[in-house]
Each structure stands twice: as structure tokens, then as C-alpha cells.
Design a protein around this motif. Structure first.
Motif, PDB file in Angstrom:
ATOM      1  N   ILE A   1      -1.783  -0.928   8.553  1.00 41.45           N
ATOM      2  CA  ILE A   1      -1.890  -2.352   8.217  1.00 41.45           C
ATOM      3  C   ILE A   1      -0.625  -3.096   8.606  1.00 41.45           C
ATOM      4  O   ILE A   1      -0.672  -4.141   9.267  1.00 41.45           O
ATOM      5  CB  ILE A   1      -2.192  -2.526   6.711  1.00 41.45           C
ATOM      6  CG1 ILE A   1      -3.573  -1.953   6.394  1.00 41.45           C
ATOM      7  CG2 ILE A   1      -2.131  -3.997   6.313  1.00 41.45           C
ATOM      8  CD1 ILE A   1      -3.920  -1.968   4.930  1.00 41.45           C
TER       9      ILE A   1
ATOM     10  N   VAL B   1       0.848  -1.201   0.000  1.00 35.28           N
ATOM     11  CA  VAL B   1       0.000   0.000   0.000  1.00 35.28           C
ATOM     12  C   VAL B   1       0.879   1.246   0.000  1.00 35.28           C
ATOM     13  O   VAL B   1       0.713   2.151  -0.818  1.00 35.28           O
ATOM     14  CB  VAL B   1      -0.934   0.016   1.241  1.00 35.28           C
ATOM     15  CG1 VAL B   1      -1.615   1.373   1.377  1.00 35.28           C
ATOM     16  CG2 VAL B   1      -1.969  -1.071   1.150  1.00 35.28           C
TER      17      VAL B   1
ATOM     18  N   LEU C   1      -2.455   4.640   6.154  1.00 34.71           N
ATOM     19  CA  LEU C   1      -3.096   3.331   5.988  1.00 34.71           C
ATOM     20  C   LEU C   1      -2.072   2.217   5.855  1.00 34.71           C
ATOM     21  O   LEU C   1      -2.249   1.135   6.420  1.00 34.71           O
ATOM     22  CB  LEU C   1      -4.044   3.366   4.795  1.00 34.71           C
ATOM     23  CG  LEU C   1      -5.270   4.248   5.055  1.00 34.71           C
ATOM     24  CD1 LEU C   1      -5.938   4.651   3.764  1.00 34.71           C
ATOM     25  CD2 LEU C   1      -6.252   3.519   5.950  1.00 34.71           C
TER      26      LEU C   1
ATOM     27  N   ALA D   1      -8.547  -0.303   2.374  1.00 33.21           N
ATOM     28  CA  ALA D   1      -7.661   0.851   2.507  1.00 33.21           C
ATOM     29  C   ALA D   1      -7.830   1.789   1.322  1.00 33.21           C
ATOM     30  O   ALA D   1      -7.859   3.014   1.487  1.00 33.21           O
ATOM     31  CB  ALA D   1      -6.211   0.395   2.624  1.00 33.21           C
TER      32      ALA D   1
END
Lengths: 111, 623
Positions: B160, B121, B156, B567
Motif C-alpha cells: 500500500i 497497517v 500488505l 488488507a
């Protein structure tokens, strides 16, 4: 973890001893339970009585609350028994870290 | 019955690794993905040094430079150093305490995949409108005003991967507390296991403040909350506190495993018991505790007042004491020992002066009044690279070389290893030593360029040349890995010859159940004790019996992919995209649906029967 268990398959082994221990345990629990209720009553009464200053009431209630937590942990959640040293270590280290944070925030961030 | 000797197709191997719950395979996954992120972070570092090599350079724009430094720091700390160390812990710690796996194999796999997809991400931000650009500390006063989605990716992605790290930490704690083999008391645990234990406790206590801080920042940026917005009554300093309450223990999370690795290496290659073992344990625990009481030394110039600054300065000085104990213990371990300079030992020996230099500048920075001079200058950059590269990265390189045979069953080439070592060490000192003086001469950190004629040109050029040395060193390491894997010369249980702890008593790589019979530990350096009595292997602590093993599972990836999808929904929600809320819901449905499946479907694992475990020798004994 609770070290009171017998490691024998014979249910009659040490029966008298274990009965005595269980009775003792029960007695502790009843006493602490009664005291916890008593503390709660004190807290309610103090709040209800207008003649007592809140500067006295708040610390006393916090103190009673702390004692109740200790009762809860040690008598009802068996932390007074052997084999809970690691758990106690982690609870107290976590508490230390958390309280230092709160202390710092109280002294230099919020006030 | 050995499964690893079977030839598998690529698809089968891939599926095996995606579903594995075996701590040794998860360790390899951590090592590979951490290594990839390490190369990515290294490339970013090289780009930074190219931009700064000459004054008035226009290799990249100021905006891109901010993204580079942010991603370099974030990637190196969260996605490279920590995962590689978690990988080594996964590979070694269960073997060192004589366990067959970690306590929660399923969670171990979940932890890895959360870290990995969190990192993905974060790095996808490069392709989706720009990376985070508020520095790796992402101070809220800057971060809430950052344009685009960069900082949202930071929030985000770290959220995670932070879940993953927290899960790994809890898993290791439970493993070390509950799964030690008979005789392995706390004070007989190898030093690396001890540091893993303390580090896991630090992860347990340090990551929640980061989670809280990231959530507050998420609400400020995405849902119009005002936790950090001073104009609306918030307090931007709270982010700094939350970040550093996490951030300072975080640097100990990085350095303590490196200390553990070096402790193992020093005693192995000096053929001596670790000097002052109990004081080493004490120092490790003390560093862990003090690590939570010093965070405000990152914030001396914020204006906390002289009393707060003085308290935190003194607490900071106190950390030098246990660290000093450790340094002297390592030196005394070598003293009078029969020292062999293998590659891991070279790293370990060079670590002592390198890290101590970083420690000394740490004391200088910890003196609050002096810190006003050094703050936000290249002196700080030099300091933390000395402790992190001179401590953690040397530790990682040493650990990877030292444990490579245990993880993969082959030895890395020593000659190429020495090339890597010397190039990396020289390059490291070239790059960062001059930065102390750049800082003292007034060069601020995080500037994308500088004007000529301030006396900074030569030092910056030297610094950039050092970066080339380090890069070449790492390239040679990669070549070494390829050559070693292609040659594939298998090694025995104890390839270094002087292994002291349990992991060297079993084959390299170990069978998937690790120990056929749990070993009996009779003291510190359990395997060494047996060797000194002329035995070839450990005394078993139990009769040969069926071994209960967990089944592999694809569910960890499903849980993670759900969060990964959610996300992106959350990220684009603030653009008023109509598809964002359904995407969040679909993602969370996948996550919680997978959790539900895991909860409802019974999975009891399987047994390896003792008949399968018996080889000819055991059968003779039976008969």
C-alpha cells in the motif's frame, strides 16, 4: 507536442505547406503500414515452411517484431517529431533497466 | 486574500488537512507523519542498543529482537526517511521551478494517504499478534516459514505505501517536465530540483520490481503458491534479486535528495554559485543510471559465480567516480566563499567526512573477495549506517532546519539547533564507528545477544552510549520545534539572507497559489541574479490574471481506507476466517466506488479572480 500546428488563427496560413507536409506524413504511414503487413506475412510463411530450422526462424521473427515496434513508435505514435526527447529518454532508460534485469536472470538465475 | 491567517477551530483545521490537495500542506503532512515514524523507528533502535549494551542481556527475547530489527529497518527506510524527503520535495520543488502546484494535486494527496495507511497497517502488527521478523530485506527462504501474520503485515503494508510512493514519483516527474516557469530550462533548475527529478525516475523504475516481489511473496504465503519454495520447484534467489533490483536504487532514492539539499545549503551559506553545476547534474544522472546495475553486490556470497561477482564489483566501483565528483564540487563551492556556519551549514560540512567514510567502507564491501569476510557482520551495519545516518539523516535534519522558515514561517532556534547538531554528530560517530571493529572482530549482525569474553563488551557499550547522545539530540530538536511554534515569530521572504533560488523570492509560508504572477527566470540561481542587480523581487513573466486552482477532496482518504480494510481481509484469509472474503470485497468496493465517484463527478476547480489578487500597489499601477 506535435510541432506541425500553426499558432495563427488564420486557417489559410501556410495552407499549401501544411498540405504538402500532411501528404508526406501520409505517404510515410502508408509505406510503414505496408511494410509491417509484409513483415507479418514473412513471419507466417517462415513458420509454415517446415524446411526452415527454428534456430533461424525465431531470431528472424524477433528481429522483425523489434522493427515493427520501432515503426509503430516512430511513425504511428509520432516519436520522430520534435518534442518527444523526454519521452524517448524515459522509454530507453526503462528498456535498459528492464533488459539488464532479463539478461542477468537469463545468465545467472534461470540457466 | 490569505486563508492561512484566519483563525480556525481544530475540527476545521483537521478537515482542511484531510481534504487538502495543496502541495505545501501535503508536505507538512508528510513531515509530521514521517517524523512520528522516525521517532518510532528511533525508539526501536534504542531498544536494540539497550539489549546489546551488555553481554547475555535479557531485556527482550530473541523473537522480539527479530521483530525490533525488522521494524527498525523497514520503518526508517520506508516510513521515515523517504516520506520526510518526499515532504521536503513537495514543499520546495514546485516553488523552485516557479509552479503553482504539482501537476496532479489530487494524486499528490492520494499518494500521501496511501503511504500513511500503509505505515499504519505495518505498525498495527505490534498489536495484532507480532510484527514481521524476517529482517527488512525479508528474504523469502526465511519469510515463507515465518509463523503468525508478521510477514503478511510487511507485504500488505509495503504494497500500500509503495503505491503511494510510486504515485508521488510520477507526479514529480510530470511536474518538473511540464510546469517549469518561463526561462527555467533544465540546466537552470536548482540542484535540489534536479535530484528530485532523478529520484522520481528511480522511483518509477525501482518500485515495480518490489511490487512484483511482494505479490509473489503474498501468493506464496496466502494462497499456497511456490515461487520461492525450493522443495516445490521454486527459486528462493529470485526474491533476493527482485528485492535488491528495487533495494539498491532505493538507497539512491534516499541519498540523492540529501545531496540536493546539501548542494543548496553549500552555495547559500558560502555565498557562491554551486561549483561545477553541470558536472553535478551529470553526476546525479550517472549515479541514477549506475544504481540499476549494481544490485548483485548485496548478494556476492549467494554463489553467483566469479564472472557475475566481478562484473557487479566493477560496476560498484564505478559509482565512486560520480560520487567523488560531487564531494569535490561541494568542497570547491566552500573554497574562497564567505562561509557562515549556521545550523544547516554545520550539518552540511559534517556530512562530507561522515558520508565519505561510509563511501570508503562501501568500496571495501564492493570488492567481492573481501566481501566474503565482511558479509553479515557488524562491518556492514556500520557501513550502511554511515551512509544513511551520515548522509540521509544529516541531510534531513539540515533540510528541515533550512526549509523550516519557508514551510512554517518561523525560524528554529540556532543555539538549540547547534546543541542538537553536536549531540547527534558525536552520538552518531560513537555508535557506529566502533561497529566497524566489532564486525572485523567477528560479531555477526542480527544476533540478539552475545557471550562475554570475546572482546566485544566495551565497543558495544560505547555504541549504546552513542545512541543516548543521538536520542538527546532529537529530543532537543523536538523541544526546539515546540518553543519555536509557541513563540511564533514570523519571518520574511528570505530569512537566511542569502537565498538564491525562487522559493526565497516569495513570502514564508507562501500564499496558497504560490506565485501571483509566474516569475521570469534569467539564469541559474534566479533570485540571486535579481538581487545582484539591486532588485527586490522577480520580474513577472505574465500579466496579472485569474489563477485556476484545484478543489480539495476527501476521496483520496476514501480510496485508501478501502485498501486498508481489504488488507485486513486478505491477511486473515489464510486462517479460514469466514468474514475475511466479505471484508476484502467491502474494502475493494469502497476503493473502486470512490474511484468511480472521482471519475464520474466533474470537478473543474475554481478561479481566484485577478481583482482579489491585486493589492494597493498593483491598483496604483493600473490607475
Amino acid at each position: 507536442m506535435t510541432n506541425q500546428q500553426s499558432n495563427s488563427a488564420n486557417p489559410n496560413l501556410n495552407l499549401a505547406f501544411r498540405r504538402k507536409q500532411n501528404a508526406e506524413e501520409m505517404k510515410h504511414q502508408v509505406i510503414t503500414f505496408a511494410m509491417m503487413i509484409f513483415f507479418t506475412v514473412i513471419a507466417f510463411v517462415m513458420v509454415a515452411m517446415d524446411s526452415i530450422s527454428s534456430w533461424f526462424t525465431i531470431p528472424v521473427i524477433l528481429l522483425l517484431a523489434a522493427i515493427q515496434v520501432i515503426f509503430q513508435l516512430y511513425y504511428f505514435m509520432h516519436m520522430k517529431h520534435k518534442g518527444h526527447e523526454t519521452i524517448a529518454l524515459f522509454i530507453y532508460s526503462g528498456l535498459t533497466v528492464g533488459l539488464i534485469t532479463v539478461l542477468v536472470f537469463l545468465t545467472i538465475v534461470w540457466l | 486574500m490569505s486563508t492561512y491567517a484566519k483563525k480556525q477551530g481544530f475540527g476545521a483545521t483537521l478537515w482542511d488537512f484531510m481534504t487538502t490537495v495543496d502541495h505545501k500542506k501535503i508536505a507538512i503532512l508528510y513531515l509530521i507523519s514521517g517524523g512520528l515514524f522516525f521517532i518510532l523507528g528511533g525508539l526501536e533502535a534504542v531498544f536494540i542498543r539497550i539489549q546489546l549494551a551488555i553481554p547475555d542481556n535479557n531485556f527482550m527475547s530473541a523473537g522480539i529482537f527479530n521483530e525490533m530489527i525488522t521494524m527498525h529497518g523497514t520503518t526508517m527506510i520506508f516510513l521515515a526517511a523517504m516520506p520526510i524527503l518526499l515532504g521536503i520535495m513537495n514543499a520546495v520543488m514546485p516553488l523552485q521551478i516557479g509552479a503553482r502546484d504539482v501537476a496532479f494535486p489530487f494524486l499528490n494527496s492520494l499518494g500521501f494517504w496511501l503511504f500513511f495507511f500503509g505505515g499504519v497497517v505495518l505498525n498495527l502488527s505490534w498489536f495484532l499478534g507480532g510484527a514481521p521478523d524476517a529482517g527488512w530485506t525479508s528474504y523469502a527462504s526465511l519469510a515463507i516459514h515465518s509463523e503468525g501474520h508478521g510477514v503478511d503485515f510487511y507485504v500488505l503494508g509495503l504494497q500500500i505505501s509503495g503505491f503511494g510512493t510510486l504515485i508521488a514519483g510520477i507526479n514529480f516527474l510530470v511536474t518538473i517536465i511540464n510546469m517549469r516557469t518561463p526561462g527555467m530550462t533544465y540546466m537552470r533548475m536548482p540542484m535540489f530540483t534536479w535530484t528530485t527529478f532523478v529520484v522520481s525516475a528511480l522511483i518509477l523504475f525501482a518500485f515495480p520490481p518490489l511490487t512484483v516481489g511482494l505479490f509473489l511473496l503474498l501468493f506464496d504465503r496466502m494462497f499456497g503458491a511456490n515461487f520461492f519454495d525450493v522443495a516445490a520447484g521454486g527459486n528462493t534467489i529470485i526474491w533476493e534479486h527482485l528485492f535488491w533490483i528495487f533495494g539498491h536504487p532505493e538507497v539512491y532514492i534516499l541519498i540523492l535528495p540529501a545531496f540536493g539539499i546539501f548542494s543548496e545549503i553549500f552555495s547559500t551559506f558560502s555565498r557562491k554559485r554551486l561549483f561545477g553545476y553541470s558536472s553535478m547534474v551529470f553526476a546525479t544522472v550517472l549515479i541514477g543510471f549506475l544504481g540499476f546495475m549494481v544490485w548483485a553486490h548485496h548478494m556476492f556470497t549467494v554463489g553467483l559465480g566469479p564472472i557475475a561477482n566481478a562484473i557487479f564489483a566493477i560496476a560498484t566501483m564505478a559509482i565512486a567516480v560520480p560520487t567523488g565528483i560531487k564531494i569535490f564540487n561541494w568542497i570547491f563551492t566552500m573554497w574562497g566563499g564567505s562561509v557562515t556556519f549556521t545550523v544547516p551549514m554545520l550539518y552540511a560540512v559534517s556530512f562530507i567526512p561522515s558520508f565519505t567514510m561510509g563511501g570508503v567502507t562501501g568500496i571495501m564491501l564492493g570488492a567481492a573477495p573481501a566481501d566474503y569476510q565482511y558479509h553479515d557482520s557488524y562491518f556492514v551495519v556500520a557501513h550502511f549506517h554511515y551512509v544513511i545516518v551520515g548522509g540521509v539523516v544529516l541531510g534531513i535534519l539540515a533540510g528541515v532546519t533550512y526549509y523550516w522558515p519557508k514551510m512554517f514561517g518561523t525560524m528554529l532556534n540556532e543555539t538549540l539547533g547547534k546543541f542538537t547538531f553536536w549531540l547527534f554528530l558525536i552520538g552518531f560517530h560513537l555508535t557506529f564507528f566502533v561497529q566497524h571493529f566489532l564486525g572485523l572482530m567477528g560479531m555477526p549482525r542480527r544476533v540478539f545477544t552475545y557471550l562475554p569474553g570475546q572482546g566485544w563488551e566495551t565497543s558495544n557499550l560505547i555504541s549504546s552510549i552513542g545512541a543516548i547522545f543521538m536520542s538527546v539530540g532529537i529530543i532537543i530538536l523536538l523541544i526546539n520545534i515546540v518553543i519555536t511554534s509557541v513563540k511564533n515569530v514570523r519571518v520574511g521572504n528570505d530569512p537566511w539572507g542569502d537565498g538564491r533560488t525562487l522559493e526565497w523570492a516569495i513570502p514564508s509560508p507562501p500564499p496558497f497559489y504560490n506565485f501571483k504572477q509566474l516569475p521570469l527566470v534569467r539564469g541559474l540561481d534566479a533570485y540571486w541574479i535579481e538581487k545582484m542587480e539591486g532588485k527586490k523581487e522577480m520580474t513577472p513573466a505574465e500579466p496579472l490574471d485569474d489563477i485556476h486552482m484545484p478543489n480539495g477532496s476527501i476521496i483520496p482518504i476514501c480510496i485508501t481506507i478501502g485498501l486498508f480494510i481489504a488488507a485486513f481481509g486478505a491477511l486473515y484469509n489464510m486462517d479460514n476466517k469466514t468474514w475475511s472474503v466479505p471484508v476484502i470485497i467491502i474494502g475493494l468496493l469502497i476503493t473502486f466506488g470512490s474511484m468511480l465517484v472521482r471519475s464520474l463527478k466533474d470537478d473543474h476547480g475554481f478561479h481566484i479572480h485577478k481583482e482579489e489578487l491585486m493589492d494597493d500597489k498593483d491598483k496604483e499601477v493600473k490607475a
